[in-house]
Scaffold this active site. Structure first.
Site, PDB file in Angstrom:
ATOM      1  N   TYR A  23       0.755  -1.158   0.045  1.00 13.41           N
ATOM      2  CA  TYR A  23      -0.044  -0.018   0.046  1.00 13.41           C
ATOM      3  C   TYR A  23       0.824   1.137  -0.087  1.00 13.41           C
ATOM      4  CZ  TYR A  23      -3.772  -3.270   1.411  1.00 13.41           C
ATOM      5  OH  TYR A  23      -4.664  -4.276   1.616  1.00 13.41           O
ATOM      6  N   HIS A  37      -4.492   6.367  -0.864  1.00 11.80           N
ATOM      7  CA  HIS A  37      -4.746   6.471   0.277  1.00 11.80           C
ATOM      8  C   HIS A  37      -3.492   6.474   1.488  1.00 11.80           C
ATOM      9  CE1 HIS A  37      -8.720   5.803   2.197  1.00 11.80           C
ATOM     10  NE2 HIS A  37      -8.611   4.600   2.606  1.00 11.80           N
ATOM     11  N   ASP A  49      -5.731  11.560   2.832  1.00 11.98           N
ATOM     12  CA  ASP A  49      -6.361  11.784   1.371  1.00 11.98           C
ATOM     13  C   ASP A  49      -7.755  12.157   1.485  1.00 11.98           C
ATOM     14  OD1 ASP A  49      -6.915   9.203   2.338  1.00 11.98           O
ATOM     15  OD2 ASP A  49      -7.883   8.663   0.241  1.00 11.98           O
ATOM     16  N   ASN A  87     -13.197   6.702   6.015  1.00 13.79           N
ATOM     17  CA  ASN A  87     -13.283   5.587   7.191  1.00 13.79           C
ATOM     18  C   ASN A  87     -12.107   5.994   8.038  1.00 13.79           C
ATOM     19  OD1 ASN A  87     -15.446   4.254   6.284  1.00 13.79           O
ATOM     20  ND2 ASN A  87     -14.242   2.942   4.956  1.00 13.79           N
ATOM     21  N   ASN A 140      -9.277   1.769   8.515  1.00 18.37           N
ATOM     22  CA  ASN A 140     -10.531   1.873   9.004  1.00 18.37           C
ATOM     23  C   ASN A 140     -10.637   1.478  10.589  1.00 18.37           C
ATOM     24  OD1 ASN A 140     -10.037  -0.876   8.857  1.00 18.37           O
ATOM     25  ND2 ASN A 140     -11.921  -1.507   7.653  1.00 18.37           N
TER      26      ASN A 140
END
Length: 198
Positions: free
Chosen positions: A18, A23, A102, A123, A77
């Site tokens: 990631y 994000h 973001d 989230n 989240n």
């Protein structure tokens, strides 16, 4: 000017998979801030990586306030619990928590500051507001723009920035580090005014 300690949390997801996603701009910004200060992150029992630095200058040329830069070991989240634990550990008031995230409602590579208000379906912010029992903390919103065509927003934020925007990305990350320095040096309201009137 208040010489208060700040907790600055860059949101994102853990792991190399990631690392360069839209994000994960929060991670990128706090890592760049630590790198500029030649500070390294160490594991905190709250479930985060933390680097403590002094940013900016106080009147008379003294080093600026202490700042705890953090990114979390948990997924976006469930950001709330580790953020609440860090605030508790460092005795940080919500007014001195800055969350970097973001933001699809802002054009790519634009920065905006906001205090309190809604989470816009994010989230990570929802989890933090829930854990803290308040929305009244500071946010640095890093514009990533809207997904093209009918692309799923979740797929969009979990994909990397395209190669053609890498230079702009680096510039915006450095601007974000400057904004952080202004916040801790001059206060949130002044930094917000300066950023939004550029």
């Amino acid at each position: 000017m208040d010489n208060a300690t700040w907790l600055i949390v860059g949101l994102g997801n853990p792991g190399a998979k990631y690392a360069r996603n839209r994000h994960n701009v929060g991670h990128m910004v706090v890592q760049a801030a630590a790198s500029q200060e030649k500070a390294s992150f160490s594991r905190h029992k709250a479930g985060a990586q933390v680097a403590t630095v002094r940013l900016g200058m106080l009147p008379g040329g003294r080093p600026g306030p202490a700042v705890h830069l953090a990114y979390l070991d948990s997924y976006m989240n469930v950001s709330g619990k580790p953020v609440a634990a860090l605030m508790n550990f460092y005795k940080i008031d919500p007014a001195h928590l800055l969350v970097i995230h973001d933001e699809m409602d802002i054009d790519e590579h634009l920065l905006r500051l906001k205090q309190g208000g809604g989470e816009g379906g994010h989230n990570g912010l929802k989890s933090i507001s829930q854990a803290l029992g308040t929305k009244d903390y500071c946010r640095l919103r890093f514009g990533v723009g809207r997904p093209p065509g009918r692309m799923d927003p979740a797929d969009y934020v979990l994909s990397d920035f395209p190669a053609k925007s890498r230079v702009d990305l680096e510039i915006t990350i450095n601007e974000a580090v400057e904004v952080i320095t202004q916040i801790v040096s001059n206060g949130f309201a002044q930094a917000q005014q300066d950023l939004h009137t550029r």
